[in-house]
Scaffold this motif. Structure first.
Motif, short mmCIF file in Angstrom:
data_model
loop_
_atom_site.label_atom_id
_atom_site.label_comp_id
_atom_site.label_asym_id
_atom_site.label_seq_id
_atom_site.Cartn_x
_atom_site.Cartn_y
_atom_site.Cartn_z
N ALA A 103 73.79 44.84 25.85
CA ALA A 103 72.97 45.96 25.40
C ALA A 103 71.94 45.49 24.39
O ALA A 103 72.04 44.38 23.84
CB ALA A 103 73.87 47.03 24.77
N GLY A 104 70.98 46.35 24.13
CA GLY A 104 70.02 46.10 23.07
C GLY A 104 70.44 46.83 21.81
O GLY A 104 71.16 47.83 21.86
N ASP B 53 76.86 39.68 18.87
CA ASP B 53 77.98 40.47 18.34
C ASP B 53 78.53 41.43 19.39
O ASP B 53 77.77 42.02 20.17
CB ASP B 53 77.54 41.27 17.11
N VAL B 54 79.84 41.60 19.36
CA VAL B 54 80.52 42.55 20.24
C VAL B 54 80.87 43.79 19.42
O VAL B 54 81.44 43.69 18.34
CB VAL B 54 81.79 41.93 20.84
N VAL B 55 80.50 44.97 19.93
CA VAL B 55 80.73 46.22 19.21
C VAL B 55 81.43 47.22 20.11
O VAL B 55 81.37 47.15 21.34
CB VAL B 55 79.41 46.83 18.69
N GLU B 56 82.09 48.17 19.47
CA GLU B 56 82.72 49.28 20.17
C GLU B 56 81.83 50.50 20.05
O GLU B 56 81.43 50.87 18.94
CB GLU B 56 84.10 49.57 19.58
N ILE B 57 81.51 51.13 21.16
CA ILE B 57 80.71 52.35 21.15
C ILE B 57 81.65 53.54 21.08
O ILE B 57 82.40 53.79 22.03
CB ILE B 57 79.82 52.46 22.41
N ASP B 58 81.62 54.26 19.96
CA ASP B 58 82.52 55.41 19.89
C ASP B 58 81.83 56.72 20.22
O ASP B 58 82.50 57.73 20.46
CB ASP B 58 83.22 55.48 18.53
N GLU B 59 80.49 56.73 20.26
CA GLU B 59 79.76 57.93 20.69
C GLU B 59 78.48 57.49 21.41
O GLU B 59 77.79 56.57 20.95
CB GLU B 59 79.40 58.82 19.51
N ASP B 60 78.17 58.15 22.52
CA ASP B 60 76.99 57.79 23.31
C ASP B 60 76.29 59.07 23.73
O ASP B 60 76.93 60.09 24.00
CB ASP B 60 77.42 56.98 24.54
N SER B 61 74.96 59.01 23.80
CA SER B 61 74.16 60.20 24.10
C SER B 61 73.18 59.93 25.23
O SER B 61 72.63 58.83 25.34
CB SER B 61 73.37 60.65 22.87
N ALA C 180 75.48 54.99 20.30
CA ALA C 180 74.54 54.47 21.29
C ALA C 180 73.79 55.59 21.99
O ALA C 180 74.18 56.76 21.92
CB ALA C 180 75.30 53.63 22.33
N ILE C 181 72.72 55.21 22.64
CA ILE C 181 72.03 56.10 23.56
C ILE C 181 72.00 55.46 24.94
O ILE C 181 72.00 54.23 25.06
CB ILE C 181 70.59 56.43 23.11
N ALA D 72 69.94 55.93 16.47
CA ALA D 72 70.78 55.16 17.39
C ALA D 72 70.87 53.72 16.94
O ALA D 72 69.92 53.16 16.39
CB ALA D 72 70.21 55.25 18.80
N GLN D 73 72.01 53.10 17.22
CA GLN D 73 72.19 51.68 16.93
C GLN D 73 72.09 50.81 18.18
O GLN D 73 71.58 49.69 18.13
CB GLN D 73 73.56 51.45 16.28
N ILE D 74 72.62 51.32 19.30
CA ILE D 74 72.72 50.53 20.54
C ILE D 74 72.08 51.31 21.69
O ILE D 74 72.12 52.54 21.71
CB ILE D 74 74.20 50.23 20.88
N GLU D 75 71.51 50.57 22.64
CA GLU D 75 70.90 51.19 23.81
C GLU D 75 71.41 50.52 25.09
O GLU D 75 71.46 49.30 25.18
CB GLU D 75 69.38 51.03 23.74
#
Length: 223
Positions: free
Chosen positions: A75-76, A86-94, A136-137, A158-161
């Motif tokens: 992801a971006g 870095d590896v991240v966990e997405i806990d909310e996405d829109s 994320a979005i 947003a942090q992640i796309e």
């Protein structure tokens, strides 16, 4: 535990599939490889984008049951405090684009009264993995224009796309399957600059995390 790995492309999870001997499935082809492990594990390759993800998951989950679905992918990142790789966990996405324009304003599908645009993870990652939780979005067009990035930032923090995450959460929720989304950052969201991308590093770290999680899950089952 019956686990479904969901990825847009096989390229993103090829090493994981090979090392753990997953059964591979996609929306067009028959299953091609059966796991040697006693606990069934399947990798569903959906194709890129929310439309392909929704269709493939809906079709697959209509005839297959799982205890957990995991969306893995690169992801971006809008957030420069997250390092490339870095590896991240997405806990909310829109679903960032789902709604209507009202001149310069944007009306979400929620405010229009025709649906919802925000979806959450429904699985609690064990604390020992200690991944950074992010929001994320999900978009049809990844951002690569300074003006559109600024405009988006003025209404969504947003942090992640990605192009699949929210659709994955939605499909899993509709089918009653616990779900989590894990992403590795391959690039920053900026004017398109492929020379700066770290796709190889992101995929390596993503697969390392996934392998550690699957090893932990197998060990927890045997304890």
């Amino acid at each position: 535990m019956r686990i479904l790995i969901v990825a847009a492309t096989e390229f993103e999870v090829k090493d994981l599939i090979s090392d753990f001997g997953f059964l591979i499935s996609d929306s067009d082809q028959p299953n091609t490889y059966r796991t040697p492990h006693p606990t069934p594990r399947t990798a569903l390759i959906t194709g890129a984008g929310m439309v392909a993800t929704s269709f493939a998951l809906g079709k697959h989950l209509a005839t297959n049951q799982y205890d957990l679905a995991i969306n893995l992918g690169i992801a971006g990142s809008f957030d420069r405090s997250i390092a490339l790789g870095d590896v991240v966990e997405i806990d909310e996405d829109s679903l960032a684009e789902l709604g209507a324009e009202d001149d310069e304003a944007f009306i979400t599908i929620d405010k229009l009264g025709f649906g919802e645009s925000r979806f959450k993870s429904t699985y609690a990652l064990p604390i020992q993995f200690n991944l950074r939780k992010t929001n994320a979005i999900t978009v049809n067009t990844v951002h690569g224009n300074e003006a559109s990035i600024y405009k988006l930032g003025s209404r969504i923090n947003a942090q992640i796309e990605s192009m699949e995450g929210a659709a994955f959460f939605y499909a899993c929720r509709q089918m009653g399957v616990p779900s989590m989304q894990i992403r590795a950052v391959s690039n920053y969201v900026e004017k398109r600059n492929s020379d700066a991308w770290q796709i190889g590093l992101a995929i390596k770290n993503l697969n390392t995390f996934a392998a550690e999680f699957l090893d932990w899950e197998r060990g927890a089952k045997n304890r």
